[in-house]
Write a protein that holds these residues in place. Structure first.
Motif, short mmCIF file in Angstrom:
data_model
loop_
_atom_site.label_atom_id
_atom_site.label_comp_id
_atom_site.label_asym_id
_atom_site.label_seq_id
_atom_site.Cartn_x
_atom_site.Cartn_y
_atom_site.Cartn_z
N VAL A 155 112.66 -37.76 -35.26
CA VAL A 155 114.00 -37.31 -35.60
C VAL A 155 113.94 -36.36 -36.79
CG1 VAL A 155 115.16 -39.38 -34.72
CG2 VAL A 155 114.46 -39.30 -37.11
N ALA A 156 114.85 -35.40 -36.80
CA ALA A 156 114.92 -34.43 -37.90
C ALA A 156 116.29 -33.77 -37.90
CB ALA A 156 113.82 -33.38 -37.76
N ALA A 157 117.34 -34.54 -38.18
CA ALA A 157 118.69 -33.98 -38.17
C ALA A 157 119.63 -34.89 -38.94
CB ALA A 157 119.19 -33.81 -36.73
N ALA A 158 120.70 -34.31 -39.43
CA ALA A 158 121.73 -35.08 -40.12
C ALA A 158 122.30 -36.14 -39.18
CB ALA A 158 122.85 -34.15 -40.58
N GLY A 159 122.43 -37.36 -39.69
CA GLY A 159 122.98 -38.45 -38.90
C GLY A 159 121.94 -39.27 -38.16
N LEU A 160 120.72 -38.75 -38.06
CA LEU A 160 119.63 -39.47 -37.39
C LEU A 160 118.71 -40.03 -38.46
CD1 LEU A 160 118.84 -37.02 -34.46
CD2 LEU A 160 120.25 -39.08 -34.39
N ASP A 161 118.90 -41.31 -38.77
CA ASP A 161 118.11 -41.92 -39.84
C ASP A 161 116.93 -42.70 -39.27
OD1 ASP A 161 119.17 -44.28 -38.81
OD2 ASP A 161 120.65 -44.50 -40.40
N GLU A 162 116.27 -43.46 -40.13
CA GLU A 162 115.06 -44.19 -39.74
C GLU A 162 115.30 -45.15 -38.59
OE1 GLU A 162 111.60 -46.86 -42.00
OE2 GLU A 162 113.44 -46.27 -43.05
N SER A 163 116.53 -45.66 -38.46
CA SER A 163 116.82 -46.65 -37.42
C SER A 163 116.71 -46.07 -36.01
CB SER A 163 118.22 -47.24 -37.63
OG SER A 163 119.23 -46.26 -37.37
N PHE A 174 115.71 -34.26 -32.23
CA PHE A 174 114.90 -35.43 -31.93
C PHE A 174 114.00 -35.13 -30.75
CE2 PHE A 174 118.81 -36.00 -29.50
CZ PHE A 174 118.37 -36.44 -28.25
N GLU A 175 112.92 -35.92 -30.64
CA GLU A 175 111.98 -35.80 -29.54
C GLU A 175 111.81 -37.16 -28.88
OE1 GLU A 175 110.97 -32.98 -28.60
OE2 GLU A 175 110.86 -31.63 -30.32
N THR A 176 111.41 -37.15 -27.62
CA THR A 176 111.40 -38.40 -26.85
C THR A 176 110.10 -38.56 -26.05
OG1 THR A 176 112.42 -37.33 -24.93
CG2 THR A 176 113.91 -38.33 -26.57
N LEU A 177 109.93 -39.78 -25.57
CA LEU A 177 108.87 -40.11 -24.62
C LEU A 177 109.50 -40.94 -23.51
CD1 LEU A 177 105.78 -40.37 -23.87
CD2 LEU A 177 105.86 -42.56 -25.10
N VAL A 178 109.26 -40.56 -22.26
CA VAL A 178 109.72 -41.36 -21.13
C VAL A 178 108.67 -42.44 -20.87
CG1 VAL A 178 110.26 -41.37 -18.67
CG2 VAL A 178 111.06 -39.50 -20.11
#
Length: 234
Positions: A156-164, A196-200
């Motif tokens: 994650v790397a954006a406002a509103g996206l914290d460690e959780s 953010f980035e993801t993994l399926v």
């Protein structure tokens, strides 16, 4: 036709692959580029897990190491062209070996990526299939979830996206929160701007799920999962 899928293991490239297979296209290879650093062209985190995903999907994977990264580069266009070169070389070699009639890509809104992929495909005399292109991001996310995709957030790397958010499943509750963050901060619902980035980790195109052990790296404003172990479950 023989199709090659550009594949990172993230949700967008996985959805493009799934749609291609569902439409009856013959996909002979998945192709993953491992960037050396931050990239204008490619998904970066957890690409080393693409091999596990390919095993679960049952399609051969070609992995390409790229020494090119964005560190210290000012001109993004020149950098993007340089980053494309190892991918084009790999596709050209594949064209000689097995034939490349079409290229599958998971681009959603990035003109920067899409124009370069389309130009590369034209040079290879290949078609492109981009089933996510200019589709509504909320509708795309809902379609992925409805199809049974299990998606984990790995960076994650954006406002509103914290460690959780690190390690969290992108499920319907998370999607509702992302819609709210889009309205408040402009966060793209699919993370198209690198938010953010993801993994399926599982889906209808996979025989077995990917299981993970990981540590969380967080610097106060951005973070990622540091995967310590990964395997295919039952």
């Amino acid at each position: 036709m023989n199709w090659i899928a550009l594949f990172s293991g993230g949700k967008d490239s996985s959805w493009a692959l799934y749609r291609a297979l569902d439409s009856g296209r013959t996909v002979s290879r998945l192709l993953t580029v491992h960037p050396a650093a931050d990239s204008y062209m490619y998904h970066v985190p957890a690409t080393d897990l693409a091999a596990l995903a390919a095993d679960s999907i049952g399609i051969d994977l070609l992995e390409v190491e790229s020494a090119v990264g964005t560190d210290g580069v000012v001109d993004s266009g020149t950098q993007g062209d340089a980053e494309l070169e190892p991918l084009e070389r790999a596709l050209s070699d594949l064209d000689t070996a097995v034939g490349v009639d079409g290229i599958i890509a998971g681009a959603v809104e990035s003109e920067f990526q899409t124009t370069r992929i389309e130009a590369m495909a034209e040079r290879l005399d290949a078609e492109t299939y981009t089933p996510l292109w200019e589709r509504d991001p909320v509708a795309l996310a809902e379609a992925m979830l409805a199809a049974g995709f299990e998606i984990q957030i790995v960076q994650v790397a954006a406002a509103g996206l914290d460690e959780s958010w690190l390690g969290r499943s992108l499920d319907r509750a998370a999607l509702e929160e992302l819609i709210a963050l889009n309205e408040r901060y402009g966060v793209h619902v699919l993370g198209e701007g690198g938010e953010f980035e993801t993994l399926v980790t599982d889906g209808p195109h996979m025989d077995r799920p990917i299981e993970l052990e990981y540590a969380v790296e967080w610097d106060g404003t951005r973070g990622k999962l540091q995967v310590t172990d990964a395997w295919l479950g039952e």
